[in-house]
Enzyme design. Sequence first.
Site, short mmCIF file in Angstrom:
data_model
loop_
_atom_site.label_atom_id
_atom_site.label_comp_id
_atom_site.label_asym_id
_atom_site.label_seq_id
_atom_site.Cartn_x
_atom_site.Cartn_y
_atom_site.Cartn_z
N HIS A 118 -22.37 -29.11 -16.74
CA HIS A 118 -22.23 -30.00 -15.58
C HIS A 118 -21.79 -31.36 -16.11
O HIS A 118 -22.11 -31.73 -17.24
CB HIS A 118 -23.61 -30.09 -14.93
CG HIS A 118 -23.65 -30.86 -13.63
ND1 HIS A 118 -23.68 -32.23 -13.58
CD2 HIS A 118 -23.70 -30.44 -12.34
CE1 HIS A 118 -23.75 -32.63 -12.32
NE2 HIS A 118 -23.76 -31.57 -11.54
N GLN A 198 -30.85 -26.30 -13.81
CA GLN A 198 -30.77 -25.00 -13.12
C GLN A 198 -31.62 -23.96 -13.83
O GLN A 198 -31.62 -22.79 -13.43
CB GLN A 198 -29.31 -24.51 -13.07
CG GLN A 198 -28.33 -25.48 -12.43
CD GLN A 198 -28.49 -25.57 -10.91
OE1 GLN A 198 -29.17 -24.75 -10.29
NE2 GLN A 198 -27.86 -26.56 -10.32
N LYS A 221 -34.54 -29.70 -7.28
CA LYS A 221 -33.99 -28.35 -7.35
C LYS A 221 -35.09 -27.30 -7.50
O LYS A 221 -34.83 -26.11 -7.63
CB LYS A 221 -33.00 -28.24 -8.52
CG LYS A 221 -31.74 -29.09 -8.33
CD LYS A 221 -30.79 -28.87 -9.47
CE LYS A 221 -29.72 -29.94 -9.57
NZ LYS A 221 -28.73 -29.90 -8.50
N1 7TS Z 1 -27.18 -30.43 -14.75
C1 7TS Z 1 -26.92 -29.31 -14.06
C2 7TS Z 1 -26.76 -28.01 -14.80
C3 7TS Z 1 -26.82 -29.37 -12.66
O1 7TS Z 1 -26.57 -28.25 -11.99
C4 7TS Z 1 -27.00 -30.61 -12.01
C5 7TS Z 1 -26.83 -30.74 -10.52
C6 7TS Z 1 -27.30 -31.74 -12.78
C7 7TS Z 1 -27.38 -31.61 -14.15
C8 7TS Z 1 -27.56 -33.06 -12.16
O2 7TS Z 1 -28.77 -33.06 -11.49
P1 7TS Z 1 -29.28 -34.34 -10.68
O3 7TS Z 1 -30.51 -33.89 -9.99
O4 7TS Z 1 -29.52 -35.43 -11.68
O5 7TS Z 1 -28.17 -34.70 -9.74
N2 7TS Z 1 -26.07 -29.72 -9.93
C9 7TS Z 1 -25.59 -29.68 -8.68
C10 7TS Z 1 -24.90 -28.58 -8.20
O6 7TS Z 1 -24.66 -27.57 -8.84
N3 7TS Z 1 -24.54 -28.80 -6.91
O7 7TS Z 1 -25.00 -30.01 -6.57
C11 7TS Z 1 -25.64 -30.57 -7.66
#
Ligand code: 7TS
Length: 401
Positions: A118, A198, A221
């Site tokens: 990501h 994830q 999540k």
């Molecule tokens: N790393 C991974 C693997 C992710 O899927 C996400 C968010 C993040 C980091 C960032 O997470 P945050 O909570 O700091 O924003 N992924 C997604 C997605 O797959 N669709 O919307 C957000």
Amino acid sequence: MNIREQFPILKITANGKPLVYFDNGATTQKPQCVIDRIVKYYTEENSNIHRGTHYLSELSTQAFEHSRDTVAKFINAGKREEIVFTKGTTDSINLVADTFSTKYLAEGDEVIVTQLEHHSNIVPWQIACEKKGAVLKVLPITEKGDLMVEKLPELMTDRTRIIAVAHVSNVLGTINPVKDIVAIAHSRGIPVLVDGAQGIPHVKVDVQEFDCDFYCFSGHKMYAPMGVGVLYGKEKWLNDLPPYQGGGEMIGTVTFARTTYNDLPYKFEAGTPNVEAVLGLETAIDFMDNIGYDAIMQHENELLKYCTEELKKIDGVRIYGESEFKSGVISFLINGIHPFDVGTLLDKISGVAVRTGHHCAEPLMDFYGILGTVRASFAVYNTLEEVDVFISGLKKVVMML
Ligand code: 7TS
């Protein structure tokens, strides 16, 4: 109580149809117990923490620190001091990329990430590398979406300072062999950061078993509120790294001449945190513990298997991510149809929420030579009947386009 019934939002209709929420990779819905916990906090406990000696401040401080104990136990951290509360995965990774590079990265050094990351686990390292004149290297993947772990030994050199890898891909669903990756990296004395955004919602995490040096995740999540995340770091590293943000709470004493820093984990927790979200995270952990990872994984695997089989029956469907080790995420395209059109129509016709686009993983899209996919991602409250609604909706979309 039935799991679904604990989620009030699942009773709503979307565009006149019962909501089918398959966008759990972006964020999960919240059970009533988590919502109630936030209300309880503001109704009975609201006070800033770690400050003052009054009744409410003691109550909220105790609850906040109790949540830290619960998180430590949940991921089997050796010590509560190894749990730092952050805003989320992105914040946790930035904390490490910034402080680690300040201390350990020099011109010509190398950082390794992977093809399936990501943006949150790419860009902070790019920024760090740019500042220090270091080089970002990439571990490749196979067409099926597995990391080529066998190529890691030859990618590592004497200049490799850290490896950053996702536990589970947000696009392909691949569950990466983090334990093996850590063992290979450690054989050369290289630390590993795992992006668990994830991972933790779906797979049992034991940071001592993984032996990873850092593990980052977001509350939202995994059924908890937005605005809270966790950085697990081995005590040795967290002690070694310089502070990230300066401000209240993270200090020992301050004079204009010199400031000393607080002990772990407070050294990395500058300013007033998102207390209600930290308390909600503890409740979400209790919620997941009550169900148990075995049951969560079994249920989500059943959804994944059934949905994959049904999708493959639709003409022209190509699924991206065919690892043998996969969590409940399905990315796909249908012939030449634009993913955005599929997503919009699914929502309008069937009330099905999916995500479309590059999923903040543009280098992965480049690998497959595509601009984006449609992604269905499951949570513990989804059902086989919802998969049927999704599949029949898709069939209608195909007929229309
Ligand atoms: N790393 C991974 C693997 C992710 O899927 C996400 C968010 C993040 C980091 C960032 O997470 P945050 O909570 O700091 O924003 N992924 C997604 C997605 O797959 N669709 O919307 C957000």
